[in-house]
Design a protein around this motif. Structure first.
Motif, PDB file in Angstrom:
ATOM      1  N   ALA A 194     -13.577 -32.319 -30.061  1.00 35.54           N
ATOM      2  CA  ALA A 194     -14.141 -31.268 -29.209  1.00 35.54           C
ATOM      3  C   ALA A 194     -14.929 -30.263 -30.040  1.00 35.54           C
ATOM      4  O   ALA A 194     -16.007 -29.798 -29.623  1.00 35.54           O
ATOM      5  CB  ALA A 194     -13.020 -30.570 -28.440  1.00 35.54           C
ATOM      6  N   ILE A 195     -14.425 -29.924 -31.218  1.00 36.43           N
ATOM      7  CA  ILE A 195     -15.127 -28.959 -32.066  1.00 36.43           C
ATOM      8  C   ILE A 195     -16.436 -29.547 -32.581  1.00 36.43           C
ATOM      9  O   ILE A 195     -17.477 -28.865 -32.605  1.00 36.43           O
ATOM     10  CB  ILE A 195     -14.227 -28.517 -33.234  1.00 36.43           C
ATOM     11  CG1 ILE A 195     -13.009 -27.763 -32.703  1.00 36.43           C
ATOM     12  CG2 ILE A 195     -15.005 -27.632 -34.210  1.00 36.43           C
ATOM     13  CD1 ILE A 195     -11.965 -27.458 -33.753  1.00 36.43           C
ATOM     14  N   TRP A 196     -16.411 -30.818 -32.982  1.00 35.62           N
ATOM     15  CA  TRP A 196     -17.645 -31.455 -33.451  1.00 35.62           C
ATOM     16  C   TRP A 196     -18.678 -31.513 -32.333  1.00 35.62           C
ATOM     17  O   TRP A 196     -19.872 -31.275 -32.551  1.00 35.62           O
ATOM     18  CB  TRP A 196     -17.360 -32.869 -33.965  1.00 35.62           C
ATOM     19  CG  TRP A 196     -16.708 -32.916 -35.314  1.00 35.62           C
ATOM     20  CD1 TRP A 196     -15.526 -33.501 -35.633  1.00 35.62           C
ATOM     21  CD2 TRP A 196     -17.197 -32.342 -36.527  1.00 35.62           C
ATOM     22  NE1 TRP A 196     -15.246 -33.314 -36.969  1.00 35.62           N
ATOM     23  CE2 TRP A 196     -16.252 -32.616 -37.545  1.00 35.62           C
ATOM     24  CE3 TRP A 196     -18.338 -31.618 -36.858  1.00 35.62           C
ATOM     25  CZ2 TRP A 196     -16.426 -32.196 -38.850  1.00 35.62           C
ATOM     26  CZ3 TRP A 196     -18.499 -31.194 -38.176  1.00 35.62           C
ATOM     27  CH2 TRP A 196     -17.553 -31.486 -39.150  1.00 35.62           C
ATOM     28  N   LYS A 197     -18.227 -31.835 -31.128  1.00 40.03           N
ATOM     29  CA  LYS A 197     -19.145 -31.906 -29.983  1.00 40.03           C
ATOM     30  C   LYS A 197     -19.723 -30.529 -29.684  1.00 40.03           C
ATOM     31  O   LYS A 197     -20.922 -30.381 -29.430  1.00 40.03           O
ATOM     32  CB  LYS A 197     -18.400 -32.448 -28.765  1.00 40.03           C
ATOM     33  CG  LYS A 197     -19.293 -32.761 -27.567  1.00 40.03           C
ATOM     34  CD  LYS A 197     -18.480 -33.426 -26.472  1.00 40.03           C
ATOM     35  CE  LYS A 197     -19.347 -33.841 -25.303  1.00 40.03           C
ATOM     36  NZ  LYS A 197     -18.549 -34.524 -24.232  1.00 40.03           N
ATOM     37  N   ALA A 198     -18.871 -29.522 -29.718  1.00 43.10           N
ATOM     38  CA  ALA A 198     -19.339 -28.154 -29.491  1.00 43.10           C
ATOM     39  C   ALA A 198     -20.358 -27.746 -30.547  1.00 43.10           C
ATOM     40  O   ALA A 198     -21.375 -27.102 -30.239  1.00 43.10           O
ATOM     41  CB  ALA A 198     -18.152 -27.188 -29.506  1.00 43.10           C
ATOM     42  N   SER A 199     -20.112 -28.113 -31.795  1.00 46.11           N
ATOM     43  CA  SER A 199     -21.027 -27.793 -32.882  1.00 46.11           C
ATOM     44  C   SER A 199     -22.390 -28.445 -32.667  1.00 46.11           C
ATOM     45  O   SER A 199     -23.433 -27.805 -32.868  1.00 46.11           O
ATOM     46  CB  SER A 199     -20.424 -28.256 -34.214  1.00 46.11           C
ATOM     47  OG  SER A 199     -21.364 -28.153 -35.260  1.00 46.11           O
ATOM     48  N   ALA A 200     -22.396 -29.703 -32.242  1.00 42.87           N
ATOM     49  CA  ALA A 200     -23.656 -30.420 -32.028  1.00 42.87           C
ATOM     50  C   ALA A 200     -24.456 -29.785 -30.887  1.00 42.87           C
ATOM     51  O   ALA A 200     -25.672 -29.591 -30.991  1.00 42.87           O
ATOM     52  CB  ALA A 200     -23.375 -31.888 -31.734  1.00 42.87           C
ATOM     53  N   ILE A 201     -23.777 -29.456 -29.792  1.00 44.65           N
ATOM     54  CA  ILE A 201     -24.460 -28.840 -28.655  1.00 44.65           C
ATOM     55  C   ILE A 201     -25.000 -27.462 -29.036  1.00 44.65           C
ATOM     56  O   ILE A 201     -26.142 -27.116 -28.732  1.00 44.65           O
ATOM     57  CB  ILE A 201     -23.510 -28.726 -27.444  1.00 44.65           C
ATOM     58  CG1 ILE A 201     -23.108 -30.109 -26.951  1.00 44.65           C
ATOM     59  CG2 ILE A 201     -24.168 -27.944 -26.314  1.00 44.65           C
ATOM     60  CD1 ILE A 201     -22.045 -30.093 -25.864  1.00 44.65           C
ATOM     61  N   ALA A 202     -24.176 -26.672 -29.706  1.00 49.03           N
ATOM     62  CA  ALA A 202     -24.586 -25.318 -30.104  1.00 49.03           C
ATOM     63  C   ALA A 202     -25.790 -25.370 -31.037  1.00 49.03           C
ATOM     64  O   ALA A 202     -26.719 -24.554 -30.909  1.00 49.03           O
ATOM     65  CB  ALA A 202     -23.418 -24.605 -30.776  1.00 49.03           C
ATOM     66  N   SER A 203     -25.777 -26.311 -31.962  1.00 47.08           N
ATOM     67  CA  SER A 203     -26.881 -26.429 -32.907  1.00 47.08           C
ATOM     68  C   SER A 203     -28.178 -26.789 -32.194  1.00 47.08           C
ATOM     69  O   SER A 203     -29.240 -26.212 -32.459  1.00 47.08           O
ATOM     70  CB  SER A 203     -26.547 -27.493 -33.963  1.00 47.08           C
ATOM     71  OG  SER A 203     -27.670 -27.760 -34.777  1.00 47.08           O
ATOM     72  N   GLU A 204     -28.097 -27.738 -31.274  1.00 44.03           N
ATOM     73  CA  GLU A 204     -29.298 -28.148 -30.539  1.00 44.03           C
ATOM     74  C   GLU A 204     -29.818 -27.007 -29.671  1.00 44.03           C
ATOM     75  O   GLU A 204     -31.034 -26.772 -29.581  1.00 44.03           O
ATOM     76  CB  GLU A 204     -28.980 -29.372 -29.679  1.00 44.03           C
ATOM     77  CG  GLU A 204     -30.210 -30.018 -29.052  1.00 44.03           C
ATOM     78  CD  GLU A 204     -31.150 -30.647 -30.074  1.00 44.03           C
ATOM     79  OE1 GLU A 204     -32.342 -30.830 -29.742  1.00 44.03           O
ATOM     80  OE2 GLU A 204     -30.699 -30.951 -31.204  1.00 44.03           O
ATOM     81  N   LEU A 205     -28.921 -26.290 -29.023  1.00 41.95           N
ATOM     82  CA  LEU A 205     -29.327 -25.126 -28.228  1.00 41.95           C
ATOM     83  C   LEU A 205     -30.035 -24.094 -29.097  1.00 41.95           C
ATOM     84  O   LEU A 205     -31.067 -23.533 -28.708  1.00 41.95           O
ATOM     85  CB  LEU A 205     -28.107 -24.485 -27.560  1.00 41.95           C
ATOM     86  CG  LEU A 205     -27.498 -25.202 -26.362  1.00 41.95           C
ATOM     87  CD1 LEU A 205     -26.213 -24.498 -25.928  1.00 41.95           C
ATOM     88  CD2 LEU A 205     -28.484 -25.251 -25.196  1.00 41.95           C
ATOM     89  N   CYS A 206     -29.474 -23.842 -30.266  1.00 42.15           N
ATOM     90  CA  CYS A 206     -30.033 -22.825 -31.152  1.00 42.15           C
ATOM     91  C   CYS A 206     -31.428 -23.215 -31.632  1.00 42.15           C
ATOM     92  O   CYS A 206     -32.346 -22.387 -31.653  1.00 42.15           O
ATOM     93  CB  CYS A 206     -29.101 -22.598 -32.341  1.00 42.15           C
ATOM     94  SG  CYS A 206     -29.630 -21.260 -33.413  1.00 42.15           S
ATOM     95  N   VAL A 207     -31.600 -24.480 -32.013  1.00 42.04           N
ATOM     96  CA  VAL A 207     -32.910 -24.940 -32.482  1.00 42.04           C
ATOM     97  C   VAL A 207     -33.963 -24.746 -31.404  1.00 42.04           C
ATOM     98  O   VAL A 207     -35.061 -24.222 -31.653  1.00 42.04           O
ATOM     99  CB  VAL A 207     -32.840 -26.428 -32.902  1.00 42.04           C
ATOM    100  CG1 VAL A 207     -34.240 -26.991 -33.114  1.00 42.04           C
ATOM    101  CG2 VAL A 207     -32.024 -26.586 -34.184  1.00 42.04           C
ATOM    102  N   ARG A 208     -33.629 -25.120 -30.177  1.00 42.26           N
ATOM    103  CA  ARG A 208     -34.615 -25.054 -29.095  1.00 42.26           C
ATOM    104  C   ARG A 208     -34.847 -23.623 -28.608  1.00 42.26           C
ATOM    105  O   ARG A 208     -35.980 -23.227 -28.325  1.00 42.26           O
ATOM    106  CB  ARG A 208     -34.156 -25.950 -27.936  1.00 42.26           C
ATOM    107  CG  ARG A 208     -34.196 -27.443 -28.289  1.00 42.26           C
ATOM    108  CD  ARG A 208     -33.578 -28.301 -27.195  1.00 42.26           C
ATOM    109  NE  ARG A 208     -33.605 -29.712 -27.547  1.00 42.26           N
ATOM    110  CZ  ARG A 208     -34.516 -30.581 -27.106  1.00 42.26           C
ATOM    111  NH1 ARG A 208     -35.467 -30.165 -26.301  1.00 42.26           N
ATOM    112  NH2 ARG A 208     -34.467 -31.849 -27.464  1.00 42.26           N
TER     113      ARG A 208
END
Length: 383
Positions: A194-208
């Motif tokens: 769950a933490i890895w998934k949250a990290s991936a989503i947060a990173s993609e949101l931040c980039v965009r």
């Protein structure tokens, strides 16, 4: 007799002449015994009051918005630092933190200020290819349906061309961190996933979002968001198994309270200690901690230059968690200013910064919402 009369006439003439020259002459100043008539002039008409010029918000001097009262649960919470712990307890925690394996040394180069500021796609490709296992994982991720590439990517250089430096750097960083965090018990796997998934989503949101808002140093900001999950990964490694399950599903404030009860420090502070032990740049560690501290940091207490970056980073991390844990189904209809709750109390004020004025518009972008749906696996499930 005539002479006498002439003498008398001469004396009278002299007396008359003396009186004439000695008499007082009239002046413009009235005698104190004479009333002076004053001429009154009409008073000038009072001009109508004019409104004070409106204060134009600037990036350096943001205007503090009006907020609802501070929630009691937030005002009663005391954020602890390492200096607040008893020496023996602090030493025990530091020993446990230092026992977490270090990620590859190439991560230090990836996060060095010089590399972030100046490295191009060729330098990034060379760095990643020095870690064959990580390079293979990155290529696997890049070719996943989420990125919708029509042509398969077979090398890191192509991945950088298709996705950009910031996205590839974030993916690379996530896999490098994965080398340091591996659950010892199968029961803990759900929390780590769950933490890895949250990290991936947060990173993609931040980039965009950082790109849509035209914020400076977008690559550095997305890196800080990924690293803001280091403390949670470390906490998941250290927290007693009996408390792991109830820990993950709590809100940020309640989670921080539980972390301090069980470990002495909350995840943000533990992450800072761990990154320092990894010898990451001090400024980077401080900025990552600044993102996490937005939970308890009032808007006007944040450095105006960093305020919009910290606010966006904290929002992306919070959205990543909620989406990964199923607490938020999608971004459709989501409004940052209407996101009530104690965990976003200070954030709502920080999001009023002029640099983030178009945030809700960017969050409502169909492309961004489609990306989130893909990352959550909804598109594949419907197909």
């Amino acid at each position: 007799m005539s002479l006498l009369m002439m003498w008398i006439a001469g004396v009278l003439a002299l007396a008359l002449a003396w009186w004439f020259f000695r008499r007082p002459t009239p002046t413009a100043t009235a005698s104190p015994h004479v009333a002076v008539q004053r001429v009154s002039t009409p008073a000038p008409k009072a001009s109508p009051p004019t409104a004070a010029p409106a204060q134009v918000p600037t990036l350096r001097e943001p205007v503090a918005p009006v907020q609802e009262p501070l929630p009691a649960s937030l005002s009663e919470f005391r954020w602890l630092g390492a200096q607040d712990m008893e020496p023996a307890h602090r030493d025990t925690l530091l020993t446990a933190v230092r026992g977490i394996p270090k990620p590859p040394r190439s991560m230090q180069k990836l996060l060095s200020p010089d590399f972030v500021a100046r490295a191009g796609s060729a330098e990034l490709s060379d760095l990643v290819m020095g870690e064959p296992l990580i390079a293979a994982k990155i290529l696997s991720t890049v070719n996943a349906p989420i990125y919708g590439l029509h042509t398969p990517v077979t090398n890191i250089g192509q991945a950088v061309t298709f996705l950009g430096m910031n996205t590839v750097r974030s993916i690379c960083l996530q896999y490098m961190l994965a080398e340091a965090f591996k659950p010892k018990l199968a029961e803990a796997q759900r929390s780590f996933d769950a933490i890895w998934k949250a990290s991936a989503i947060a990173s993609e949101l931040c980039v965009r979002l950082a790109k849509a808002l035209n914020l400076p140093d977008q690559g550095t900001l997305s890196t800080q968001v990924v690293l803001s999950f280091v403390g949670q990964l470390a906490t998941a490694s250290l927290i007693p198994m009996s408390g792991l399950e109830k820990w993950l599903d709590r809100g940020r404030l309640e989670r921080a309270r539980l972390e301090q009860e069980l470990l002495g420090l909350n995840a943000t502070e533990i992450g800072g200690l761990l990154m320092k032990s990894w010898e990451l740049p001090e400024e980077l560690v401080n900025d990552v901690s600044g993102v996490g501290r937005q939970l308890v940091t009032p808007f006007m207490s944040t450095d105006p230059k960093r305020a919009p970056r910290f606010a966006l980073g904290y929002l992306c991390a919070r959205l990543g968690e909620r989406l990964a844990l199923g607490q938020l189904e999608s971004l459709e209809g989501y409004s940052s200013q209407q996101d009530g709750g104690v965990d976003t109390y200070h954030l709502r004020a920080s999001l009023s910064h002029p640099a983030l004025a178009k945030l809700d518009q960017a969050l409502a972008s169909p492309e961004l919402q489609a990306t989130v749906d893909q990352m959550l696996g909804r598109v594949a499930a419907e197909a």
